[in-house]
Design an enzyme around this catalytic site. Sequence first.
Site, short mmCIF file in Angstrom:
data_model
loop_
_atom_site.label_atom_id
_atom_site.label_comp_id
_atom_site.label_asym_id
_atom_site.label_seq_id
_atom_site.Cartn_x
_atom_site.Cartn_y
_atom_site.Cartn_z
N SER A 147 42.13 38.33 32.22
CA SER A 147 42.23 37.88 33.60
C SER A 147 43.08 38.86 34.42
O SER A 147 44.18 39.23 34.02
CB SER A 147 42.87 36.49 33.62
OG SER A 147 43.02 36.08 34.94
N GLY A 148 42.54 39.29 35.52
CA GLY A 148 43.26 40.22 36.39
C GLY A 148 43.01 41.68 36.05
O GLY A 148 43.60 42.57 36.65
N THR A 152 35.89 41.20 38.38
CA THR A 152 35.18 40.77 39.58
C THR A 152 35.08 41.93 40.58
O THR A 152 34.03 42.15 41.18
CB THR A 152 35.91 39.57 40.23
OG1 THR A 152 36.04 38.57 39.22
CG2 THR A 152 35.14 39.02 41.40
N ASN A 197 46.39 36.27 38.05
CA ASN A 197 45.56 36.95 39.04
C ASN A 197 45.50 36.11 40.31
O ASN A 197 45.23 34.92 40.25
CB ASN A 197 44.16 37.15 38.43
CG ASN A 197 43.22 37.87 39.37
OD1 ASN A 197 43.58 38.25 40.48
ND2 ASN A 197 41.98 38.07 38.92
N SER A 200 41.68 34.79 40.74
CA SER A 200 41.10 34.66 39.41
C SER A 200 39.81 33.84 39.46
O SER A 200 39.75 32.78 40.09
CB SER A 200 42.13 33.99 38.49
OG SER A 200 41.59 33.89 37.21
N SER A 201 38.79 34.36 38.80
CA SER A 201 37.53 33.62 38.75
C SER A 201 37.71 32.46 37.79
O SER A 201 38.07 32.66 36.63
CB SER A 201 36.41 34.52 38.24
OG SER A 201 36.48 35.77 38.86
N GLY A 449 38.10 36.31 31.67
CA GLY A 449 38.61 37.10 30.55
C GLY A 449 39.47 36.25 29.62
O GLY A 449 39.84 35.12 29.94
N GLU A 451 42.35 34.52 27.88
CA GLU A 451 43.50 33.96 28.59
C GLU A 451 44.52 33.35 27.63
O GLU A 451 44.13 32.61 26.73
CB GLU A 451 43.03 32.83 29.52
CG GLU A 451 42.88 33.26 30.94
CD GLU A 451 42.41 32.11 31.83
OE1 GLU A 451 42.07 32.42 32.97
OE2 GLU A 451 42.37 30.96 31.39
N1 LIG Z 1 39.19 48.97 41.26
C1 LIG Z 1 40.19 48.35 41.84
N2 LIG Z 1 40.83 48.93 42.86
C2 LIG Z 1 41.84 48.32 43.49
N3 LIG Z 1 42.31 47.12 43.12
C3 LIG Z 1 41.72 46.46 42.11
C4 LIG Z 1 40.62 47.06 41.42
N4 LIG Z 1 40.22 46.20 40.48
C5 LIG Z 1 41.05 45.13 40.57
N5 LIG Z 1 41.93 45.28 41.54
C6 LIG Z 1 42.99 44.34 41.95
O1 LIG Z 1 43.19 43.45 40.89
C7 LIG Z 1 42.97 42.13 41.29
C8 LIG Z 1 42.31 41.35 40.18
O2 LIG Z 1 41.06 41.81 39.93
P1 LIG Z 1 39.85 40.86 39.56
O3 LIG Z 1 39.87 39.65 40.41
O4 LIG Z 1 38.65 41.66 39.60
O5 LIG Z 1 40.20 40.48 38.10
P2 LIG Z 1 39.32 39.71 37.05
O6 LIG Z 1 39.19 40.60 35.90
O7 LIG Z 1 38.06 39.30 37.71
O8 LIG Z 1 40.20 38.51 36.70
P3 LIG Z 1 39.75 37.04 36.33
O9 LIG Z 1 39.31 37.02 34.96
O10 LIG Z 1 41.01 36.29 36.53
O11 LIG Z 1 38.73 36.65 37.32
C9 LIG Z 1 42.11 42.21 42.51
O12 LIG Z 1 42.28 41.13 43.37
C10 LIG Z 1 42.56 43.53 43.14
O13 LIG Z 1 43.70 43.29 43.92
MG LIG Z 2 37.28 37.59 38.22
#
Ligand SMILES: Nc1ncnc2c1ncn2[C@@H]1O[C@H](COP(=O)(O)OP(=O)(O)OP(=O)(O)O)[C@@H](O)[C@H]1O
Ligand SMILES: [Mg+2]
Length: 1088
Positions: A147-148, A152, A197, A200-201, A449, A451
């Site tokens: 997560s994070g 996404t 996050n 977070s999704s 992801g 957790e």
């Molecule tokens: N390529 C990137 N460039 C800039 N910032 C990023 C990038 N990828 C992620 N982030 C930052 O990290 C944060 C978390 O990313 P994201 O929501 O994609 O995580 P996740 O893997 O989908 O987590 P989860 O499993 O909780 O949904 C985003 O809100 C953004 O601020």
């Molecule tokens: Mg996500």
Amino acid sequence: MMELKIQLIPTGEIILSPGKNGENHCHNCKVVASDGVRAMMESALTARDRVGVQDFVLLENYTSEAAFIENLRKRFKENLIYTYIGSVLVSVNPYKDLEIYTKNHMERYRGVNFYEVSPHIYAVADNSYRSMRTEGKDQCILISGESGAGKTEASKKILQYYAVTCPASEQVQTVKDRLLQSNPVLEAFGNAKTLRNDNSSRFGKYMDIQFDFKYPSLTLSASSPSSPLPLWPLFRRQGAPVGGHIINYLLEKSRVVHQNHGERNFHIFYQLIEGGEEDLLRHLGLERNPQQYQYLIKGNCPKVSSINDRSDWKVVRKALTVIGFSENEVEELLNIIASVLHLGNVQYGGEDSNACITSDIQIKYLARLLGVNVSVLTEALTHKKIIAKGEELMSPLNLEQASSARDALAKAVYGRTFTWLVNKINTSLTYTGDSSKNYSVIGLLDIYGFEVFQHNSFEQFCINYCNEKLQQLFIELTLKSEQDEYEAEGITWEPVQYFNNKIICDLVEEKFKGIISILDEECLRPGDASDLTFLEKLEDTVGGHAHFVTHKLADAKTRKVMGRDEFRLLHYAGEVNYNVNGFLDKNNDLLFRNLKEVMCMSENKILTQCFNREELSDKKRPDTAATQFKASLAKLMEILMSKEPSYVRCIKPNDSKQSGRFDEVLIRHQVKYLGLMENLRVRRAGFAYRRRYEVFLQRYKSLCPGTWPNWDGKLSDGVSTLVKHLGYKPEEYKMGRSKIFIRFPKTLFATEDALETRKHSLATKLQAGWKGYSQKCKFQKLRNSAIAVQAWWRGILARRRAQRRRQAANTIRRFIKGFIYRNKERCPENEYFLDYVRYSFLMNLRKNLPKNVLDKSWPTPPAALTEASEHLRKMCMQNMVWSYCKKISPEWKHQMEQKMIASEIFKDKKDNYPQSVPKLFVSTRLDGENINPKVVQALGSEKMKYAVPVTKYDRRGYKPRHRQLLLTANSVVIAEEGKLKQRIDYGTLKGISVSSLSDGVFVLHVPSEDNKQKGDVVLQSDHVIETLTKVAICADKINSININQGSIKFTMGQGKEGIIDFTPGSELLVAKAKNGHLSVTAPRLNSR
Ligand SMILES: Nc1ncnc2c1ncn2[C@@H]1O[C@H](COP(=O)(O)OP(=O)(O)OP(=O)(O)O)[C@@H](O)[C@H]1O
Ligand SMILES: [Mg+2]
């Protein structure tokens, strides 16, 4: 000198800006575009030391985890967040905006080979897109990480890449917009701030993007090695995104009613409260303060600095419209969201065993928003329906039961509305173009992801189970399949050991023996089943499993960190303690029947779709949440297995969401559980790259004369020939059954470089060929046009000629006929001929008119024109005479008059006349100087008209004497020197005699009785014709000139008579003859 700038940009590419002269130049780099030079990092050794290798496969010490992490660190420091392991993309969340997602970047990756550019999420997206196009196989991109870690974000970048780079028509644009806009909506309803996050999704998402082409499978198969290389398939359509489909997985519904400390509910609640217009909030009965709502205050975290709920609300509101929500639908959707908030604020009071609602206003709002009857709703929230002996009874709920019934309703309403939302988006994304489902898809999996929280519940259990399944798929498709592939291709190979997490998957999902089965069993069995009995059952059943521990089963050390109500799973990614409290309820996911009934009665159209009556009549107990989840995961695995996968492995650099912080411990942990080292080992121990023979040959055949342009033999022989020519060493590659395996990337890079260079010469050749061909075509076209024009023109000429011939033949025919009938009356047969004869006579006449009055020629006229011709001739003559006369001068007229007179007198009579004709008559042959002044004086006032020297023969002896003959107005005068010897008045001049011969002798006859005269005068003039003509004119004696033949008689005075004899001879001789006559011999000048 050109200027060369090297610029290191965040993707890890080295861009060489063109110099002033527009040239691009670099020693160790590869030229791939004219706008700048993309330099492969592999070629830039110095850069590599600083920024690490862009493919872990190139790591010297590839078995060392430390080296692996060091490489990640180096790159992270330079903002190079992407690195490959072969074709797997490892992405480290930068936690800051890097400017590497611009349209220019997208363009740079578009249609470019994976190896030609530095690692990027766009390269993966493009590669999948191109594989789908060229190989015709559906693709999927699996994005995993905790997560994070950025899953996404990665999936959004991929979607944006397709939206920007794929071709699009107007209709496709709508689909693109909807695909893009589905994200903010789903994130609003399905994402929340967690400790890990801020966005977070809280649901799993698999999204299919449908592209509008499907194309025939490759013509080549392994069973037909000699068949020709695959023809590059022809696309029927252009490859635009035309539709999409989303599958959602297990929304974390419990969040609706409860949030851990520091976490929030789903974003939509805060967005509505912060961003909703006053009127809207009033209508929904909401206050602009999240603290007012029980469901929003559990985590005590209404505000998050990284989130702007107000502006997000606007985005979501707009997105709903783009996706195609009507105003009514939006209103009903928001009614539901608001009703969930009101539901949370429903308070119970009264006796413990008989709960009643204390917040009347809430329930009224609630009833209105849900579109149900207040009292029915109130009853349903405080009672439960029991069926005893066939009779329905309403049994009151105690306070705790009533609260959980309320929460269950809130979760059910929100959960089902979320599913409805996904379905609604799916409807709007449905591909309408072709009913035959003739499209290719790229699937994007962005699922929660792995957790680990302080307290982990049923949701974490499901999420982590899901990650175990995905890891299993990854193992199946990469580690295992990689090794299987070597085996299948007959490549000698030493297997690499890796942890296969199948054992954990089995622990969770195995039928009858797995945790889910045990949980279901506890949920379903009669009796007093509770979370704790479930824990006991677990201990009994899977207690001995190596990956399962409970407080009871654990060693002393572990016991310290475990509660008695927890069980621990040793996941591939780490150990997680799950608290069993709530497991049964969450798995049952029960909603009291009467609450369901109330919902079925709702006037809200969304709710009637979410709760349908069939559910009420269905006696069969629905599957438990865990079983449903297990089934949906199994289906997901099936979907993913049927596609060509690409992997994006996301890594989170630190737990504090900070940019630039590289937490080595955290990262090592992720590297480990993501299996990246195993992945790399398999990749390195084996072969860095492999290609099917046909693909390899197709790509590189131009590098070897033996295989270029086509290889007709067996594919493997072709590849062998090619690599031998390229100088591959035996240890660098192996030939499999259908593929070539290349051990080192550098070998392939060298080949790629060679291809790059070759492309230029090929391009030149192609260009030349094409230019030649197009010139030839142009020439052919010109030639054909010329031939067409020629043929057309020749046709015209030939037709004209033919027509002329025809006319000529007609004319000749008419002519001949006319000639035959020429003497007949004018009739159709001869009229042409006759006209023609006339016409041609006249035309001929026009050209042959007499040139002067003396010219008497005249064309002979046809009979019909005789009279006209005569008229014309006269007119012509008259005209000539007239114009001749007009031109004549008085002198010439005078001359001509004299000549006329001379002609009258002498023509045909005197032999020397013709000779005299061309000689002009002069006005006098003696001028004033030659005439003696005395003579002039003697003449007095008498004007002299003519004077000529003559010879006078005297009457006796015929002696010649030089004299001058003068003509005055009245007389002929004979003068000698200063004397007037004789004057003969014209009146007395009787006549003049002259011979017919060519001599100049003449006689002036005077009356014999005139005493003044001494007889006739015999004279000789060298200009006899002129002299006599003048005399005849002056004396008016034109008719008195006698031209004699033979002899002339004359009087000599006193009655005597003289005779002059003329005889023709050879020369002029005048002498006295023996007979006393004057004998004149004159030469004959003209033959008679
Ligand atoms: N390529 C990137 N460039 C800039 N910032 C990023 C990038 N990828 C992620 N982030 C930052 O990290 C944060 C978390 O990313 P994201 O929501 O994609 O995580 P996740 O893997 O989908 O987590 P989860 O499993 O909780 O949904 C985003 O809100 C953004 O601020
Ligand atoms: Mg996500």
